[in-house]
Structure formats: structure tokens, C-alpha cells
Scaffold this active site. Structure first.
Site, PDB file in Angstrom:
ATOM      1  N   GLU A  36       0.818  -1.214   0.000  1.00  0.00           N
ATOM      2  CA  GLU A  36       0.000   0.000   0.000  1.00  0.00           C
ATOM      3  C   GLU A  36       0.861   1.277   0.000  1.00  0.00           C
ATOM      4  O   GLU A  36       0.507   2.274   0.627  1.00  0.00           O
ATOM      5  CB  GLU A  36      -0.950  -0.006   1.205  1.00  0.00           C
ATOM      6  CG  GLU A  36      -1.915  -1.173   1.203  1.00  0.00           C
ATOM      7  CD  GLU A  36      -2.848  -1.177   2.404  1.00  0.00           C
ATOM      8  OE1 GLU A  36      -2.866  -0.188   3.161  1.00  0.00           O
ATOM      9  OE2 GLU A  36      -3.557  -2.182   2.599  1.00  0.00           O
ATOM     10  N   GLU A  51      -5.876  -7.929   0.346  1.00  0.00           N
ATOM     11  CA  GLU A  51      -6.631  -7.573   1.556  1.00  0.00           C
ATOM     12  C   GLU A  51      -8.033  -7.146   1.149  1.00  0.00           C
ATOM     13  O   GLU A  51      -8.199  -6.310   0.264  1.00  0.00           O
ATOM     14  CB  GLU A  51      -5.975  -6.413   2.320  1.00  0.00           C
ATOM     15  CG  GLU A  51      -4.720  -6.752   3.072  1.00  0.00           C
ATOM     16  CD  GLU A  51      -4.196  -5.570   3.879  1.00  0.00           C
ATOM     17  OE1 GLU A  51      -5.034  -4.780   4.391  1.00  0.00           O
ATOM     18  OE2 GLU A  51      -2.972  -5.427   3.980  1.00  0.00           O
TER      19      GLU A  51
END
Length: 259
Positions: A97, A189
Site C-alpha cells: 500500500e 486484503e
């Protein structure tokens, strides 16, 4: 800080059960931890919890910082080597991320990030000779992509409102544009599990999905499956879907023919 972990042991146990091992590394900054009551040391992977600037460590202005980066990589390499010695492959998702900027490895721009990714790749691959890692890029931005030679798979992290079972075809198509090479794409995720039928309808066939823990999976109060984000019937339908491969359906990957 004297902490210990059994994650490597859990990975070995999971592999013996026939499971596929994956790791994400919440890498605490190697120095400059704020370490206050509000921002304790164990939150040191967040940008706000450290003063560490990786750019200086990577460009030679902070040689001590560079050596600390190498130290941390070498420590992680020891654990990954334990798995390699047991012929356990790892879906390896470091520096995740990044483009969001809230982790220190992504707080200083794409070029610093790509330098750090390549340092990590080359140190683990050429210094420690780890050949069991399947490198997953999870930077969530095409401008941060480190290059095809450093990436095996691409993955996206997506969180939506409860009971939103859409396929996320828009994010799938975005990930397709990171490279002209054929790279498999997963959901590394999620909170809400996409509907498999919608994924196939929309040609967004994610290779895998990983539902984040806590309230997304288990209700802490009752200890039972949580229905806060996924209805119980949705869990049952997804895991029994003909196009979803579960642990009991996996082939013996250690015996699977490669030809």
C-alpha cells in the site's frame, strides 16, 4: 524491544496441512521511532510514528540508516530461509500500500519506494539466495511499479461498505494496466468478499482473496463468525462455490508436476 513471534512456525504448520503460505511485512522503521503513549514503538511502520527518512539512507547521506535497512532485511531473510530449507514457497508481499503514504516506505515518493523495493529484492535474492519467494507488488499505483523483473504477481487491497459483494472489476482492470506482461492478479486484503459469479460475469477473476482478520472474520465477543461485513450465508456460498478452491480441494503442491 524483546518481542517474539511464532509466525514462521505457524507457516510451517500451515504448509504441512497443504496450505499456501503468504506473508506481509509490517516493517517497523529501523530508527527514529517516536515511541510515545500516542505513537508507541510498535506502530513504527506508520509514517506518523517515525522520523526516519529512507531517501537519505538510499542516496548515501545517511550511511547508518542504510546499514540499519540492511540489518532488518537480513533478520527477515533468516526467517524466510527457514521456510526455503523446507521447500515452502511464500507469496511475499512487502512494502504494501505504498502509494497511500501512510507507511514510511511510501511516504517519500515513488522513486524512493522503487529504490527500496529493488534493494530488498536484490539483497534477498542475490545475497541470501532465497529462491522460494513469489514477489507480489501491492503499491496500488502504476507509477510506483518497480519493474517486471522485480515482480511476479500484482495484488490490490480493497475495503468497502458492509455487504457490498461487487466484483471490483474497475480495480482489476486498473491493475492489468500496471504492465504489458501477463501477471496474475489477487486481492491481498479485503473486508467484504466479492461474489464469485459477479467476478466471472465482469471478467475480474482474482487469483485469490485474503479477508483481513478481526471483525471482518470473527466476532471478538462471541468468538463466532462475524456478520458485520459479510452475511453468514455469503460466507457459506463463497466457500462452497464451484469456482472457489478451498484447502481441502488443493492438490499436493509439493508433488504437483511442473511440466
Amino acid at each position: 524491544h524483546g518481542t517474539k513471534s511464532k509466525q514462521t512456525e505457524y507457516a510451517i504448520q500451515w504448509s504441512k496441512m497443504g496450505g499456501i503460505v503468504t506473508f506481509v511485512w509490517h516493517w517497523n522503521a529501523p530508527k527514529g521511532l517516536i515511541d510515545t503513549e500516542e505513537l508507541p514503538w510498535w506502530k513504527g511502520f506508520y509514517t506518523e510514528a517515525t522520523t526516519f527518512y529512507p531517501g537519505n539512507a538510499l542516496n548515501g547521506r545517511d550511511p547508518a540508516g542504510y546499514e540499519l535497512l540492511i540489518r532488518d532485511i537480513d533478520v527477515i531473510a533468516e526467517q524466510l530461509k527457514i521456510l526455503e530449507d523446507r521447500d515452502i514457497p511464500v507469496l511475499w508481499r512487502p512494502l504494501h500500500e505504498a502509494s497511500g503514504g501512510y507507511f514510511w516506505w511510501g511516504a517519500w515518493g515513488a522513486e524512493n519506494y522503487k529504490k527500496l523495493w529493488k534493494l530488498l529484492y536484490e539483497r534477498l535474492t542475490y545475497t541470501h539466495h532465497l529462491n522460494n519467494l513469489i514477489w507480489i507488488y501491492n503499491g496500488q499505483n502504476p507509477g510506483w511499479y518497480p519493474g517486471d523483473e522485480y515482480v511476479d504477481m500484482i495484488a490490490e487491497d480493497i475495503y468497502t461498505k458492509p455487504y457490498d459483494y461487487e466484483s471490483h472489476y474497475n480495480r482489476f482492470n486498473k491493475a492489468l494496466e500496471y504492465t504489458e506482461k501477463n501477471k496474475m492478479i489477487g486481492l491481498s486484503e479485503i473486508g467484504v468478499i466479492p461474489d464469485p459469479d459477479l467476478m466471472y460475469r465482469d471478467h475480474a477473476c482474482w487469483l485469490f482473496f485474503i479477508t483481513w482478520n478481526d471483525e471482518f472474520v470473527v466476532d471478538k465477543k462471541s468468538g463466532k463468525i462475524s456478520d458485520q461485513y459479510n452475511e453468514l450465508n455469503h460466507f457459506i456460498e463463497v466457500y462452497n462455490h464451484s469456482r472457489i478452491i478451498t484447502l481441502d480441494e488443493l492438490p499436493r503442491l509439493d508433488l504437483y508436476p511442473l511440466d
